[in-house]
Design an enzyme around this catalytic site. Structure first.
Site, PDB file in Angstrom:
ATOM      1  N   SER A 118       4.281  -0.269  46.544  1.00 55.22           N
ATOM      2  CA  SER A 118       3.167  -0.787  47.342  1.00 55.22           C
ATOM      3  C   SER A 118       3.038   0.135  48.539  1.00 55.22           C
ATOM      4  O   SER A 118       4.014   0.343  49.276  1.00 55.22           O
ATOM      5  CB  SER A 118       3.476  -2.216  47.792  1.00 55.22           C
ATOM      6  N   GLU A 119       1.845   0.711  48.750  1.00 57.65           N
ATOM      7  CA  GLU A 119       1.760   1.783  49.750  1.00 57.65           C
ATOM      8  C   GLU A 119       1.956   1.302  51.176  1.00 57.65           C
ATOM      9  O   GLU A 119       2.137   2.117  52.068  1.00 57.65           O
ATOM     10  CB  GLU A 119       0.464   2.588  49.597  1.00 57.65           C
ATOM     11  N   ASN A 120       1.953  -0.021  51.397  1.00 61.46           N
ATOM     12  CA  ASN A 120       2.274  -0.503  52.736  1.00 61.46           C
ATOM     13  C   ASN A 120       3.782  -0.568  52.991  1.00 61.46           C
ATOM     14  O   ASN A 120       4.208  -1.078  54.022  1.00 61.46           O
ATOM     15  CB  ASN A 120       1.622  -1.869  52.987  1.00 61.46           C
ATOM     16  N   SER A 165       6.113   6.237  52.684  1.00 63.17           N
ATOM     17  CA  SER A 165       5.413   5.744  51.511  1.00 63.17           C
ATOM     18  C   SER A 165       4.470   6.810  50.946  1.00 63.17           C
ATOM     19  O   SER A 165       4.410   7.034  49.731  1.00 63.17           O
ATOM     20  CB  SER A 165       4.609   4.497  51.894  1.00 63.17           C
TER      21      SER A 165
END
Lengths: 236, 221
Positions: B48-50, B90
């Site tokens: 998840s890019e967060n 990330s």
């Protein structure tokens, strides 16, 4: 050395109109709730806000848009906010949209003293307009600039009096990058502890980046999209 | 409106792109549903890019955690062995070529593998989020979308008309009608949905399509 301040009201006293403020958070997760509320109460105007998103209408950065304190937003995605959309379409609010990885790296670079860097992201897209393109090993890259703030509003889970910070789960997001990329970094924490209470190996933001820290209060921690699985069921 | 079954068909077919040991980033919306169809026994780590590697299922009601969301801002859980990191880490994973596969939605794809999925001129532009970084950095880019617009217009074009998200980035397109690969020779029709012929796909596609009838297979819904 004393970095501990009384609270958000004291922190925003020193922020002049027209400042560039970096604000941590992804959606409403890990946002500096106390500092945003204090800035709204003080009414400081003509701000440039650098944050991944723009909050929702009545929470997060949305409350600064409501009161028309923001002149410009630098963000990656702003889809959850109707006030934002109206001010943007009317030209009242200037917006710079940045690819999220470029956004993160621009902050990281600024914090590390790197004025600019090359990235493949955005080549051949509207993001490339006006930017230098250079080829390395047969691939084209865009030159992107570091992104600094006059102030950073950082939200951490726990912090000590020296400004060492740890975060919780995905509430970390842009907070550590912003802590390093501003002239003055102000941090609110859910729990302010004494030096020695945090595991030095777990600290994600070393205190050298933090100028002021205070114990936050009344955290709402609003959830944007409550998504559940059925009891006992699977599903992602 | 696209029917639930065509959406489900796209999602199930996209899940067959997963391989054991892959680190995968699924886009917001329909691509997120691919996580419901990871084959049993296969280990796939979702990014998840967060700031999370190891997305788990949605929580049961009452167990949601405001500090734990995905890139679509939905409440999620973590799997054993998950790890959290900041956004620059990330995207180092993403841009450094460490993510094996990304599956994203699309508005238009053209025969050079250009993708448009973030803005429509004249409409409010909400932002590209992490999409431009994902297509520039992931090792493999799969676009999943309905084959045509709600009005029946082709979305697979000779040349994208909308502003691009990425230049020559798409490897494979999965739709409710077909699986199409982007190759040096052009677009190659690889698979058709049950009951669909190569010529039906061709007539719903603006771009030139290379079709080898002998090697064409039907994918299961």
């Amino acid at each position: 050395m004393n970095k501990v301040i009384s609270g958000a009201a004291e922190a925003v006293e020193r922020i002049p109109e027209g400042s560039v403020i970096l604000m941590g958070g992804f959606g409403l997760c890990g946002i500096p709730e106390n500092l945003i509320a204090a800035l709204r109460a003080k009414g400081t105007r003509n701000l440039t806000v650098v944050s991944n998103n723009a909050g929702v209408d009545d929470f997060g950065i949305g409350i600064l848009l409501q009161s028309r304190q923001v002149r410009k937003m630098i963000s990656t995605y702003v889809g959850e906010n109707d006030i934002f959309e109206r001010q943007c379409l009317s030209g009242e609010l200037e917006v710079e949209l940045v690819p999220q990885g470029t956004f993160a790296e621009r902050l990281r670079a600024a914090g590390a003293g790197i004025p600019a860097f090359y990235t493949p992201t955005g080549v051949g897209t509207p993001v490339a307009e006006g930017k230098e393109v250079r080829e390395f090993d047969g691939r084209r890259y865009l030159l992107e600039r570091g992104l600094r703030g006059d102030f950073a509003f950082v939200k951490a889970w726990k912090g000590d009096r020296l400004g060492n910070l740890i975060y919780r789960k995905t509430a970390r997001n842009f907070n550590p990058l912003m802590a390093a990329a501003a002239t003055v970094t102000i941090t609110e924490v859910e729990e302010l502890v004494e030096p020695g209470a945090l595991d030095p190996d777990a600290v994600a933001t070393p205190g050298i980046y933090v100028d002021a820290i205070f114990q936050g209060r009344d955290y709402e921690k609003r959830i944007e999209q409550r998504t559940y699985r059925p009891k006992g069921g699977a599903g992602a | 409106m696209k029917s639930e079954s065509s959406r489900e068909r796209i999602v199930r077919r996209a899940a067959r792109e997963l391989r054991d040991g892959f680190y995968v980033n699924l886009g917001i919306g329909m691509p997120t549903l691919v996580a419901n169809h990871i084959p049993p026994g296969m280990t796939v780590i979702l990014q998840s890019e967060n700031g999370l590697l190891g997305i788990g299922p949605f929580p049961e009601e009452g167990n949601e955690d405001p500090d734990l969301i995905n890139a679509g801002k939905q409440t999620i859980t973590e799997i054993p062995g998950s790890v959290y990191f900041h956004s620059a880490d990330s995207f180092a994973m993403i841009r450094g070529g460490h993510v094996d596969l990304t599956v994203l939605g699309g508005m238009e794809v053209d025969q050079e593998g250009n993708l448009a999925n973030w803005m429509v001129p004249g409409k409010m532009v909400k932002g590209m989020g992490g999409a431009m970084d994902l297509v520039a950095g992931a090792r493999r880019v799969v676009v999943m979308m309905t084959h045509t617009t709600k009005e029946g217009e082709p979305k697979i074009l000779r040349k994208c008309r909308l502003p691009l998200t990425g230049l020559k980035v798409v490897h494979r397109i999965i739709t409710d009608l077909a699986v199409i690969d982007v190759t040096a020779k052009g677009l190659v029709l690889k698979e058709v949905a049950p009951g669909i012929t190569g010529s039906q796909v061709r007539s719903a596609t603006e771009a030139d399509l290379l079709i080898d009838e002998a090697s064409l297979v039907t994918f299961s819904a």
